[in-house]
Design a protein around this motif. Structure first.
Motif, PDB file in Angstrom:
ATOM      1  N   THR A  73       8.326   2.621 -11.924  1.00 15.15           N
ATOM      2  CA  THR A  73       7.079   2.521 -11.172  1.00 15.15           C
ATOM      3  C   THR A  73       5.889   2.384 -12.134  1.00 15.15           C
ATOM      4  OG1 THR A  73       6.633   4.889 -11.132  1.00 15.15           O
ATOM      5  CG2 THR A  73       8.040   4.019  -9.365  1.00 15.15           C
ATOM      6  N   THR A  81      15.977   1.750  -5.573  1.00 16.37           N
ATOM      7  CA  THR A  81      15.463   1.028  -4.421  1.00 16.37           C
ATOM      8  C   THR A  81      16.382  -0.147  -4.115  1.00 16.37           C
ATOM      9  OG1 THR A  81      13.467   0.046  -3.444  1.00 16.37           O
ATOM     10  CG2 THR A  81      13.949  -0.555  -5.724  1.00 16.37           C
ATOM     11  N   LYS A  91      10.775  -7.921  -0.819  1.00 17.88           N
ATOM     12  CA  LYS A  91      10.189  -6.675  -0.320  1.00 17.88           C
ATOM     13  C   LYS A  91      10.999  -5.476  -0.796  1.00 17.88           C
ATOM     14  CE  LYS A  91       8.378  -8.557   3.991  1.00 17.88           C
ATOM     15  NZ  LYS A  91       8.281  -8.323   5.434  1.00 17.88           N
ATOM     16  N   THR A  92      10.285  -4.384  -1.091  1.00 17.48           N
ATOM     17  CA  THR A  92      10.939  -3.121  -1.408  1.00 17.48           C
ATOM     18  C   THR A  92       9.965  -1.986  -1.139  1.00 17.48           C
ATOM     19  OG1 THR A  92      12.347  -1.988  -3.015  1.00 17.48           O
ATOM     20  CG2 THR A  92      10.340  -3.016  -3.875  1.00 17.48           C
ATOM     21  N   ASN A  93      10.477  -0.762  -1.205  1.00 10.83           N
ATOM     22  CA  ASN A  93       9.635   0.416  -1.048  1.00 10.83           C
ATOM     23  C   ASN A  93       9.936   1.364  -2.193  1.00 10.83           C
ATOM     24  OD1 ASN A  93       9.046   3.302  -0.121  1.00 10.83           O
ATOM     25  ND2 ASN A  93       7.959   2.065   1.386  1.00 10.83           N
ATOM     26  N   GLY A  96       7.300   5.494  -1.136  1.00 12.35           N
ATOM     27  CA  GLY A  96       6.199   5.411  -0.189  1.00 12.35           C
ATOM     28  C   GLY A  96       5.252   4.249  -0.416  1.00 12.35           C
ATOM     29  N   ILE A  97       5.464   3.493  -1.488  1.00 13.09           N
ATOM     30  CA  ILE A  97       4.628   2.312  -1.751  1.00 13.09           C
ATOM     31  C   ILE A  97       5.398   1.079  -1.289  1.00 13.09           C
ATOM     32  CG2 ILE A  97       3.533   0.880  -3.512  1.00 13.09           C
ATOM     33  CD1 ILE A  97       3.334   3.466  -5.241  1.00 13.09           C
ATOM     34  N   ASP A  98       4.835   0.367  -0.310  1.00 13.82           N
ATOM     35  CA  ASP A  98       5.442  -0.888   0.122  1.00 13.82           C
ATOM     36  C   ASP A  98       5.025  -1.977  -0.846  1.00 13.82           C
ATOM     37  OD1 ASP A  98       6.898  -0.190   2.463  1.00 13.82           O
ATOM     38  OD2 ASP A  98       5.006   0.009   3.555  1.00 13.82           O
ATOM     39  N   SER A  99       6.013  -2.703  -1.369  1.00  3.69           N
ATOM     40  CA  SER A  99       5.761  -3.748  -2.347  1.00  3.69           C
ATOM     41  C   SER A  99       6.283  -5.074  -1.801  1.00  3.69           C
ATOM     42  CB  SER A  99       6.492  -3.404  -3.653  1.00  3.69           C
ATOM     43  OG  SER A  99       6.426  -4.477  -4.561  1.00  3.69           O
TER      44      SER A  99
END
Length: 128
Positions: A73, A81, A91-93, A96-99
């Motif tokens: 991170t 993940t 897309k991934t998380n 708690g951070i949506d990326s």
């Protein structure tokens, strides 16, 4: 459309509030806000290798769509993940951070990270 290529950061929005929200120190935020990072993406089918160079820091993430992987991170923490692909979006998380990394066109990638109501958006243009 292939993500493969080398991209340089062109603009970013929401850097300072996002970095404060994830816990980076004011000193690190100040040092990092004007650095133009370079991202190199190698795509081979569903397998990706992403190398991000920001100043002297180099982060390398390798992953396969739909399979668990470990990534680092922004704060340096390693987390597991799963990256999914929807059309031209990855897309991934991460804790708690949506990326979302989106290939807008052949030369533009937009990476958006969302933590609650805080949005950090980076736009990069293809170098090669």
């Amino acid at each position: 459309m292939s993500f493969s290529g080398k991209y340089q950061l062109e603009s970013q929005e929401g850097f300072v509030p996002f970095m404060k929200a994830v816990g980076l120190s004011d000193d690190l935020i100040e040092k990092g806000k004007d650095i133009k990072s370079v991202s190199e993406i190698e795509q081979n089918g569903n397998s990706f290798k992403v190398t991000v160079t920001t100043g002297s820091k180099v982060m390398v993430h390798s992953f396969t769509i739909g399979q668990e992987c470990e990534v680092e991170t922004i704060t340096g923490e390693k987390v597991k993940t799963v990256v999914t692909q929807e059309g031209n979006k990855l897309k991934t998380n991460l804790k708690g951070i949506d990326s979302v990394t989106e290939l807008l066109d052949a030369d533009t990638i937009v990476h958006t990270m969302t933590l609650g109501s805080i949005v950090f958006k980076r736009t990069s243009k293809r170098l090669s």
